[in-house]
Design a protein around this motif. Structure first.
Motif, mmCIF file in Angstrom:
data_model
loop_
_atom_site.group_PDB
_atom_site.id
_atom_site.type_symbol
_atom_site.label_atom_id
_atom_site.label_comp_id
_atom_site.label_asym_id
_atom_site.label_seq_id
_atom_site.Cartn_x
_atom_site.Cartn_y
_atom_site.Cartn_z
ATOM 1 N N GLY A 1 0.811 -1.212 0.000
ATOM 2 C CA GLY A 1 0.000 0.000 0.000
ATOM 3 C C GLY A 1 0.846 1.265 0.000
ATOM 4 N N LEU A 2 1.928 1.240 0.773
ATOM 5 C CA LEU A 2 2.826 2.406 0.833
ATOM 6 C C LEU A 2 3.424 2.716 -0.537
ATOM 7 C CD1 LEU A 2 4.224 4.490 2.692
ATOM 8 C CD2 LEU A 2 6.057 2.804 3.005
ATOM 9 N N LEU A 3 3.898 1.677 -1.230
ATOM 10 C CA LEU A 3 4.450 1.870 -2.568
ATOM 11 C C LEU A 3 3.375 2.368 -3.532
ATOM 12 C CD1 LEU A 3 6.738 -1.281 -3.006
ATOM 13 C CD2 LEU A 3 7.446 1.079 -2.574
ATOM 14 N N ALA A 4 2.162 1.818 -3.420
ATOM 15 C CA ALA A 4 1.083 2.225 -4.319
ATOM 16 C C ALA A 4 0.732 3.692 -4.116
ATOM 17 C CB ALA A 4 -0.142 1.344 -4.088
ATOM 18 N N VAL A 5 0.655 4.133 -2.870
ATOM 19 C CA VAL A 5 0.336 5.539 -2.590
ATOM 20 C C VAL A 5 1.442 6.459 -3.112
ATOM 21 C CG1 VAL A 5 0.016 7.226 -0.730
ATOM 22 C CG2 VAL A 5 -1.123 4.995 -0.614
ATOM 23 N N PHE A 6 2.678 6.038 -2.858
ATOM 24 C CA PHE A 6 3.817 6.847 -3.330
ATOM 25 C C PHE A 6 3.804 6.965 -4.855
ATOM 26 C CE2 PHE A 6 8.465 7.155 -4.363
ATOM 27 C CZ PHE A 6 8.627 8.462 -3.921
ATOM 28 N N CYS A 7 3.530 5.859 -5.509
ATOM 29 C CA CYS A 7 3.469 5.838 -6.970
ATOM 30 C C CYS A 7 2.305 6.706 -7.461
ATOM 31 C CB CYS A 7 3.332 4.403 -7.451
ATOM 32 S SG CYS A 7 3.414 4.209 -9.230
ATOM 33 N N PHE A 8 1.188 6.642 -6.730
ATOM 34 C CA PHE A 8 0.028 7.444 -7.110
ATOM 35 C C PHE A 8 0.334 8.940 -6.995
ATOM 36 C CE2 PHE A 8 -3.902 9.601 -5.648
ATOM 37 C CZ PHE A 8 -4.664 9.462 -6.787
ATOM 38 N N VAL A 9 1.031 9.319 -5.938
ATOM 39 C CA VAL A 9 1.388 10.735 -5.750
ATOM 40 C C VAL A 9 2.285 11.224 -6.882
ATOM 41 C CG1 VAL A 9 2.631 12.352 -4.262
ATOM 42 C CG2 VAL A 9 1.064 10.678 -3.263
ATOM 43 N N LEU A 10 3.274 10.423 -7.243
ATOM 44 C CA LEU A 10 4.176 10.810 -8.333
ATOM 45 C C LEU A 10 3.419 10.914 -9.656
ATOM 46 C CD1 LEU A 10 7.394 8.717 -7.569
ATOM 47 C CD2 LEU A 10 6.967 11.134 -7.088
ATOM 48 N N ILE B 1 -0.935 5.909 -15.653
ATOM 49 C CA ILE B 1 -0.450 5.370 -14.369
ATOM 50 C C ILE B 1 -1.285 5.911 -13.220
ATOM 51 C CG2 ILE B 1 1.489 5.395 -12.764
ATOM 52 C CD1 ILE B 1 3.346 5.294 -15.179
ATOM 53 N N THR B 2 -1.675 7.199 -13.351
ATOM 54 C CA THR B 2 -2.521 7.792 -12.311
ATOM 55 C C THR B 2 -3.831 7.026 -12.180
ATOM 56 O OG1 THR B 2 -1.585 9.973 -12.749
ATOM 57 C CG2 THR B 2 -3.667 9.888 -11.532
ATOM 58 N N PHE B 3 -4.467 6.755 -13.341
ATOM 59 C CA PHE B 3 -5.715 5.994 -13.303
ATOM 60 C C PHE B 3 -5.505 4.579 -12.759
ATOM 61 C CE2 PHE B 3 -7.215 9.014 -16.712
ATOM 62 C CZ PHE B 3 -8.223 9.584 -15.958
ATOM 63 N N SER B 4 -4.430 3.938 -13.175
ATOM 64 C CA SER B 4 -4.176 2.561 -12.720
ATOM 65 C C SER B 4 -3.938 2.512 -11.216
ATOM 66 C CB SER B 4 -2.987 1.960 -13.475
ATOM 67 O OG SER B 4 -1.796 2.646 -13.147
ATOM 68 N N MET B 5 -3.166 3.496 -10.697
ATOM 69 C CA MET B 5 -2.919 3.528 -9.259
ATOM 70 C C MET B 5 -4.177 3.889 -8.476
ATOM 71 S SD MET B 5 0.098 2.569 -8.424
ATOM 72 C CE MET B 5 -0.237 1.279 -9.612
ATOM 73 N N LEU B 6 -5.025 4.726 -9.090
ATOM 74 C CA LEU B 6 -6.282 5.064 -8.437
ATOM 75 C C LEU B 6 -7.156 3.810 -8.277
ATOM 76 C CD1 LEU B 6 -8.028 7.367 -7.317
ATOM 77 C CD2 LEU B 6 -8.995 7.629 -9.615
ATOM 78 N N ILE B 7 -7.214 3.033 -9.366
ATOM 79 C CA ILE B 7 -7.974 1.763 -9.293
ATOM 80 C C ILE B 7 -7.335 0.810 -8.287
ATOM 81 C CG2 ILE B 7 -8.621 -0.293 -10.603
ATOM 82 C CD1 ILE B 7 -8.851 1.521 -13.061
ATOM 83 N N PHE B 8 -6.023 0.719 -8.318
ATOM 84 C CA PHE B 8 -5.302 -0.188 -7.420
ATOM 85 C C PHE B 8 -5.591 0.148 -5.961
ATOM 86 C CE2 PHE B 8 -1.725 -1.715 -4.985
ATOM 87 C CZ PHE B 8 -1.444 -2.949 -5.540
ATOM 88 N N CYS B 9 -5.448 1.425 -5.636
ATOM 89 C CA CYS B 9 -5.664 1.831 -4.238
ATOM 90 C C CYS B 9 -7.115 1.642 -3.821
ATOM 91 C CB CYS B 9 -5.258 3.294 -4.066
ATOM 92 S SG CYS B 9 -3.484 3.576 -4.237
#
Length: 765
Positions: free
Chosen positions: A670-679, A696-704
């Motif tokens: 989760g920490l990596l996913a949030v960090f990736c989402f912020v970037l 990537i933003t959309f993919s991380m949004l779905i992931f989180c």
């Protein structure tokens, strides 16, 4: 009695050379008359019935045989007892007479009612009659006998609906009251502890309005009386009677009657006249002739001449012989092989009493002895009133009760029994029907313990016997069947490949892996095109590889958990997802660095080239490997049987081992996913034609979003659905990544190849 004394007086073995005399009285079943008789015997004032000139001390009574009734025997024993004169009764059965402190000189050849009460209670219990009525004579015999029976019945778990007493001389309204209680009662079995005369009065009253069929259980006081069998509604009655036997020579003795002997006795005269319908003297009645001496006793058919089965008569026979043996043991002694008796001995009743306690002999195959209470060994025959083919009720012996046998083996039935109304099935007499297996008894308020309701066992409990007072739970891994009368192994539940849900999830898992492989094949085929080269092909291929592993690792969650599968499913999931997120993170950083490098004087890209990208992926993934290794070493996941989620089945699942380890793996992802989402959010305003950061933003949004909803769903899902939720989260997040990041590129490569050019990529709107 006369026959027995004649045998003894003619014997060369018992009291040789000694003659016994006797005197006979009639108490008329009256306490007052009994007392009068007792004083007559003590005073010796009445003339003897039999007297010989050789009799010594002819006016002194050595022992008394009698009486037939318990009440009269009590009166008699109290009067003659202080003088140490033994009283041997042949028919007094009251258990109270076994009390040696009150009746020290009392003996009997008939068993005590205590044994009879025990036998009747075992009889009632044997046939399953738990709800009975009780009727007794209002006399010592009935009251003491019924008290003993009720105590024995209580020990056997038998309940009594009513207990009524009466006496044959009671007013008719009292007899009617008892009869009405019997008619109205719900108990179908009635235990009657009465004398035959009392029973006759009751049955005559019942005969006026016969009750519905009842099963009569009788004491020896009336069950052996043939004259009562005229009441046909009592057919099928069953009870205990004394042992019947034949006395050799008695029939011949009884038949040896001449007119001279008959005329000398008023009693025999009355018998003779009634039997042959004639008069000894000249009759004034023309219909009645004069006895002429041709009457033949041999062909006379009446109870007097039937000596094949004798009960009380045999008890008299034993009583006389018991007294004779006591006298023999007092005045006779064995010398060599000859028995010598001292006729001159001043014999006292006290000496006879002492020897009587220890007599032990057999006569005609039947043993005679007394215990410390003066009682013989109890042996009863089981008597059944059966209708013959001619419709006449006969007394049939169908079994026996022997108190000398071990406990539980005293009672035996060796012949078919005919029940009420001629039936062959045992009648039912219960307050409540038996509770079947799977239920328990709950007593009805204010009623005896035999009256109860049957309540089904609660969930998870069983009863496997009828009339069970309680239900008991099944062992933890067992569960009751539908009838709740047996425990069976609980069904074991896990997400099996045979289930539709597992097949669907497995199909999506394989489809996702195939999609990732196809995407990788497309990228590899078009690896020289601008859109593939511009999207960091090395990280793209690594990302597709990790996504393939993510899809496939969901398959480890399906099937029966084992030690290896439990450890593999969580660690493989954690490592592959970190590998996947680290690749996405690397691609996001590359995008950001690429546009930072376009600024004048910037040399950022040299610090994040391909080697640094690889090191970042390895480093980030290595941290997850360390977390998983520590988890497996300290407290790894293991298969377990979950017995608490469902009561009726077992959930076979993987226990986390260390919850900290599991949530550390998820937390790191989760920490990596949030960090990736912020970037990715920071890179969202890059030129539209270069839209990988936006994807990537959309993919991380779905992931989180998927994994945030996973946590409450995972915690609240029961059993195998916990595993299904986890698989769904893996598949949903994996599909989100592959579709958001790679689907637009594949669309351009395949459908719009004209946009797959360098000019189009660097063009800014």
């Amino acid at each position: 009695m006369i026959f027995a004394i004649a045998e003894i007086n003619n014997s060369t073995e018992l009291l040789p050379g000694v003659k016994l005399g006797y005197q006979i009285y009639d108490t008329c079943v009256s306490v007052i008359k009994t007392a009068h008789v007792a004083f007559q015997m003590m005073n010796g004032q009445d003339p003897m019935f039999y007297k010989d000139s050789n009799c010594s001390q002819s006016d002194v009574v050595m022992a008394v045989v009698g009486d037939s009734g318990s009440t009269t025997s009590i009166s008699l024993s109290r009067i003659i007892g202080p003088f140490s004169i033994p009283l041997v009764s042949y028919f007094a059965t009251c258990a109270c007479l076994s009390n040696k402190q009150e009746y020290p000189t009392f003996f009997r050849t008939i068993p005590s009612d205590q044994f009879q009460a025990d036998a009747l209670a075992k009889l009632v219990k044997h046939f399953g009659w738990t709800w009975i009525g009780a009727v007794r004579s209002d006399s010592d015999y009935g009251n003491y006998g019924m008290a003993s029976f009720l105590a024995a019945a209580q020990r056997e778990g038998i309940c009594v609906e009513y207990s009524e007493s009466f006496y044959r001389t009671d007013p008719r309204r009292k007899i009617q009251k008892v009869a009405d209680v019997i008619r109205r009662s719900s108990a179908k079995a009635i235990v009657v502890f009465t004398a035959s005369g009392d029973m006759n009065v009751l049955l005559e009253e019942l005969a006026q309005d016969p009750p519905s069929p009842r099963q009569w259980i009788g004491s020896e006081g009336w069950i052996i009386e043939t004259y009562l069998t005229r009441f046909s509604f009592c057919a099928g009655a069953i009870g205990v009677g004394f042992q019947q036997s034949d006395i050799p020579g008695l029939r011949e003795f009884l038949l040896d009657l001449s007119p001279t002997k008959v005329a000398a006795s008023p009693l025999l005269t009355k018998f003779w006249e009634d039997a042959f319908k004639c008069k000894i003297e000249k009759s004034s009645n023309p219909e009645t002739g004069v006895c002429d001496g041709t009457e033949d006793m041999e062909h006379l058919k009446n109870p007097y001449t039937d000596t094949s089965q004798l009960g009380p008569t045999n008890m008299v026979y034993k009583a006389v012989y018991a007294i004779a043996h006591a006298i023999h043991n007092t005045i006779c002694m064995e010398k060599n092989i000859t028995t010598l008796c001292d006729k001159g001995t001043m014999l006292t009743s006290k000496q006879v009493l002492k020897k009587l306690k220890n007599v032990n002999f057999s006569r005609n195959g039947y043993p005679v002895s007394f215990d410390a209470n003066g009682d013989p060994v109890a042996f009863y025959e089981l008597i059944n009133w059966q209708k013959s083919e001619s419709g006449v009720i006969e007394l049939v012996t169908v079994g026996y009760y022997d108190a000398s046998l071990p406990k539980g083996q005293e009672f035996h039935i060796n012949r078919n029994i005919t029940w009420v109304d001629g039936g062959t099935q045992v009648p039912v007499s219960v307050c409540s029907e038996s509770c079947l297996s799977g239920t328990r008894k709950v007593l009805q308020k204010g009623k005896p313990k035999c009256c109860y309701d049957c309540i089904p066992c609660p969930e998870g409990e069983i009863s496997n016997t009828t009339d069970s007072p309680d239900c008991f739970p099944c062992p933890s891994e067992l569960w009751p069947n539908a009838q709740r009368d047996a425990c069976f192994p609980k069904p074991v539940e896990f997400l099996s490949y045979d289930e539709v849900l597992a097949i669907i999830l497995a199909a999506f898992s394989v489809s996702g892996a195939c999609l990732a492989i196809i995407t990788a094949a497309i990228f590899f085929h078009h690896r020289t095109t601008p859109i593939v080269r511009a999207n960091n092909s090395e990280l793209s291929f690594l990302l597709l590889f990790s996504l393939t592993l993510c899809f496939l690792c969901s398959l480890t969650f399906i099937g029966a958990p084992s030690d290896w599968s439990c450890m593999l499913r969580h660690t493989a999931f954690g490592i592959t997802f970190v590998l996947c997120i680290s690749c996405v993170l690397g691609k996001t950083v590359v995008v950001l660095m690429a546009f930072k490098a376009t600024l004048p004087g910037s040399n950022v890209m040299k610090w994040f080239g391909p080697p640094q990208q690889r090191m970042t992926v390895v480093f980030v993934t290595f941290i997850q490997i360390i977390i998983c290794t520590v988890w497996l070493l300290l407290s790894p996941p293991f298969p377990m049987k979950n017995l608490s989620t469902y009561k009726e089945k077992i959930i076979l699942e993987c226990a986390l081992g260390s919850a900290v380890g599991f949530w550390a793996v998820l937390g790191y992802i989760g920490l990596l996913a949030v960090f990736c989402f912020v970037l990715a959010v920071l890179a969202r305003k890059l030129p539209d034609n270069f839209n990988e950061a936006k994807l990537i933003t959309f993919s991380m949004l779905i992931f989180c979003a998927v994994w945030l909803t996973f946590i409450p769903a995972y915690v609240s899902s029961p059993g195998k659905f916990t595993v299904a939720v986890e698989i769904f989260a893996i598949l949903a997040s994996s599909f989100g990544l592959i579709l958001c990041i790679f689907a637009p590129k594949c669309f351009i490569i395949i459908v719009q190849p004209e946009k797959n050019s360098k000019r189009h990529l660097i063009n800014k709107k």
